[in-house]
Scaffold this active site. Structure first.
Site, PDB file in Angstrom:
ATOM      1  N   GLU A 303      54.345 -15.234  46.469  1.00 34.39           N
ATOM      2  CA  GLU A 303      54.376 -14.567  47.778  1.00 34.39           C
ATOM      3  C   GLU A 303      53.253 -15.075  48.676  1.00 34.39           C
ATOM      4  OE1 GLU A 303      55.627 -12.980  50.653  1.00 34.39           O
ATOM      5  OE2 GLU A 303      56.447 -11.591  49.181  1.00 34.39           O
ATOM      6  N   ASP A 307      53.637 -17.236  52.156  1.00 36.46           N
ATOM      7  CA  ASP A 307      53.167 -16.682  53.427  1.00 36.46           C
ATOM      8  C   ASP A 307      52.208 -17.623  54.150  1.00 36.46           C
ATOM      9  OD1 ASP A 307      54.682 -14.490  52.813  1.00 36.46           O
ATOM     10  OD2 ASP A 307      53.006 -13.144  52.404  1.00 36.46           O
ATOM     11  N   SER A 521      60.631 -11.765  53.056  1.00 42.75           N
ATOM     12  CA  SER A 521      59.211 -12.071  52.993  1.00 42.75           C
ATOM     13  C   SER A 521      58.940 -13.500  53.448  1.00 42.75           C
ATOM     14  CB  SER A 521      58.672 -11.863  51.578  1.00 42.75           C
ATOM     15  OG  SER A 521      59.418 -12.626  50.662  1.00 42.75           O
TER      16      SER A 521
END
Length: 608
Positions: A303, A307, A521
């Site tokens: 994650e 990002d 996400s």
């Protein structure tokens, strides 16, 4: 907090320590809930288990702050862009002196001194890091260990708490008490990893191109149908050729939680492949509540890598900040523990509100099912996000995965049941994406774009927050097209998401290898990267950062968005909603057309 460490030392040495006398005040029950579905009470909570008890004091003038927020964010208002300062915001939401005095007097009854207390910048939150045994005395309650049957997660919580009656008008919320949310780690927002066949994608890119369709009819490399890169996003969203400045007046931020670490070695390799100009550049790291950013390659987070690589890759060379916030629920009740098992989001919010100049655009790819977050606490967190917006920060959240359901399972088998003990069937939106003071981002795929289908874009309607004024026309228009009685009783109020972006098959570098990753996400940091570019364009013509985006997006900004009209987000045993002309609760208003948005936000008609 020095007092906490002293207190902890006493417990570790087995020394008897007075935790204060039971209050002589009469108590008033503040909340009693039925244990949420799936949670089973296990044992009495260990007396020395540490809780960061967050006490929310009544904010004096939040209604006025909200009025400021809408005025400075409305492109048709004379005050557009006149964001408030940190000091002006804190003055608006600071508790009344009577509230501060009453709460401080109460805390002193338990021998708590100023050194034992942390306060938010506006002093509207008081944070006590204390053992369960003291929290039980203060709140006239009993904490237990609770276990979730499906995930195995364990939390220390209570289903009822009280406060001295004379504090009723001074305190709005105390948590963690009744909050059974499971602040989701990466895998709940990200689809499966797949090895990327770079050679195949390269071969495809040399022989084929496709047309985006939509408003811009751009030519895009055909490989973008199987693998999303920074170049793909620039092509799909009409940003090819735009070169942002390296101005320190602009900035972008990424939040990290649950030991998701952003690896710099992976970032450099990613830059070599996708953003060569950015090689040897990096981001600023800030620790929140003791958070770290472990650089062991085996500790890299999928994650976190996703990002920072795409947000900072799209926005390069705009300066980037990565926050790592400590706090990792759940804990194991089988091991004697002094670990704080609270969700860490409040710690980050206190930190960023305390910054004199927070980044102008911030992306978060974490969240919870809205109904697992107590409404009074959700409202207070949302109010904190409004404080960022009125200061000129664009706060952006992923809308969640797995359609209109709970984000935890296959849409066909989701149990979308209310958390209030009544066990009614209801669609389950994500929070904080449901907060009306943030911009929530859904997911798309392919070219021309359609709503993402491998995991489905989260969307629907908040059960906590009323529909904001900027959504009345767009969301009201969508609802008027629904067949009468469709999903009656399953949803209401504020619509989610606001916009969308590509959300699947992102090529990232992860623990030394190329992988493909997906989820909303991915959509949120990608969209945030383009917001940072729009802020760059505004700053270059002496305009202020955009701040809270939604009033602009739902009016003048519509002309700079690609409407997505195909796809759906099934869940809860239903087909969910369909993407359609105009706003819909799958892809919102659509995906960005950077060139057109740039013309809109730099227009002389937007005065500031």
């Amino acid at each position: 907090m020095r007092g906490f460490h002293q207190l902890l030392s006493f417990f570790l040495l087995g020394t008897t320590l007075s935790l204060g006398s039971p209050s002589t005040h009469s108590f008033k029950n503040r909340e009693t809930i039925v244990a949420p579905r799936g949670w089973t009470r296990q044992t009495v909570a260990p007396a020395d288990h540490i809780i960061s008890l967050r006490i929310g004091l009544h904010q004096r003038n939040f209604d006025l702050l909200e009025k400021h927020l809408y005025e400075v964010s409305d492109p048709t208002h004379s005050r557009y862009g006149e964001h408030l300062s940190k000091e002006e915001v804190e003055d608006l939401v600071a508790p009344h002196s009577n509230s501060l005095s009453a709460v401080d007097e109460w805390l002193s009854e338990f021998n708590l001194k100023e050194d034992d207390i942390a306060r938010s910048p506006a002093k509207d939150w008081v944070v006590l890091t204390i053992p369960v045994s003291l929290a039980e005395k203060m709140l006239n309650t009993k904490y237990y260990v609770w276990k979730h049957g499906k995930t195995g997660n364990e939390l220390v919580r209570t289903t009822s708490y009280s406060l001295p009656s004379h504090l009723d008008s001074h305190i709005e919320v105390v948590q963690p008490t009744t909050m059974f949310g499971q602040f989701k780690p990466a895998k709940s927002m990200i689809s499966i990893l797949e090895t990327v066949d770079t050679a195949v994608n390269t071969a495809i890119s040399k022989v084929a191109q496709i047309i985006t369709g939509g408003n811009s009819n751009l030519t895009v490399d055909a490989s973008c149908n199987t693998t999303i890169t920074v170049t793909c996003l620039q092509q799909i969203y009409n940003a090819v050729g735009y070169v942002p400045s390296n101005s320190t007046k602009n900035s972008i931020g990424i939040t990290g939680y649950l030991e998701q670490f952003a690896n710099i070695e992976d970032l450099q390799t990613f830059y070599v492949a996708q953003v060569p100009a950015a090689v040897n550049s990096s981001f600023k790291f800030e620790s929140v509540a003791g958070g770290i950013n472990d650089q062991s390659l085996t500790k890299a987070g999928s994650e976190a890598n996703l990002d920072v690589q795409f947000a900072f890759g799209v926005a390069y060379p705009i300066p980037g900040t990565f926050w790592s916030t400590a706090g990792r629920p759940p804990f194991s009740a089988d091991v004697r523990t002094l670990t704080n098992t609270n969700e860490p989001y409040g710690d980050w919010l206190d930190h960023v509100l305390g910054l004199p100049d927070p980044p102008h655009s911030i992306s978060t790819s974490y969240g919870d099912d809205e109904q697992t977050v107590p409404k009074d606490y959700a409202k207070r967190v949302c109010a904190g996000l409004a404080q960022l917006g009125v200061r000129g920060v664009s706060v952006i959240f992923s809308s969640g995965d797995y359609g209109v359901g709970d984000g935890n399972s296959d849409p066909a088998t989701q149990e979308c049941i209310t958390n209030d003990g009544l066990n009614n069937t209801r669609f389950i939106p994500a929070f904080p994406a449901s907060c009306p003071y943030v911009t929530s981002v859904g997911g798309t795929e392919h070219i021309p774009e359609v709503a993402v289908s491998r995991f489905y874009s989260g969307g629907g309607f908040s059960s906590y927050f009323p529909r904001p004024p900027y959504q009345e026309i767009a969301v009201g228009g969508f609802l008027s097209t629904l067949p009468k009685g469709l999903y009656e009783g399953l949803f209401n109020r504020c619509g989610i998401p606001d916009v969308a972006a590509q959300g699947d098959r992102y090529r990232i570098r992860y623990r030394g290898r190329d992988v493909s990753i997906g989820g909303t996400s991915a959509s949120s940091p990608a969209f945030t990267g383009f917001v940072a570019l729009l802020n760059d364009a505004r700053i270059s013509v002496n305009k202020r950062p955009l701040g809270f985006l939604n009033p602009l997006l739902y009016t003048a900004g519509i002309a700079g968005l690609n409407d997505i009209t195909s796809g759906s987000n099934p869940g809860c045993g239903t087909n969910g909603f369909n993407a359609t002309t105009g706003w819909d609760p799958v892809t919102g208003l659509g995906t960005p057309n950077f060139k057109q948005l740039k013309e809109i936000v730099t227009s002389p008609f937007l005065l500031l």
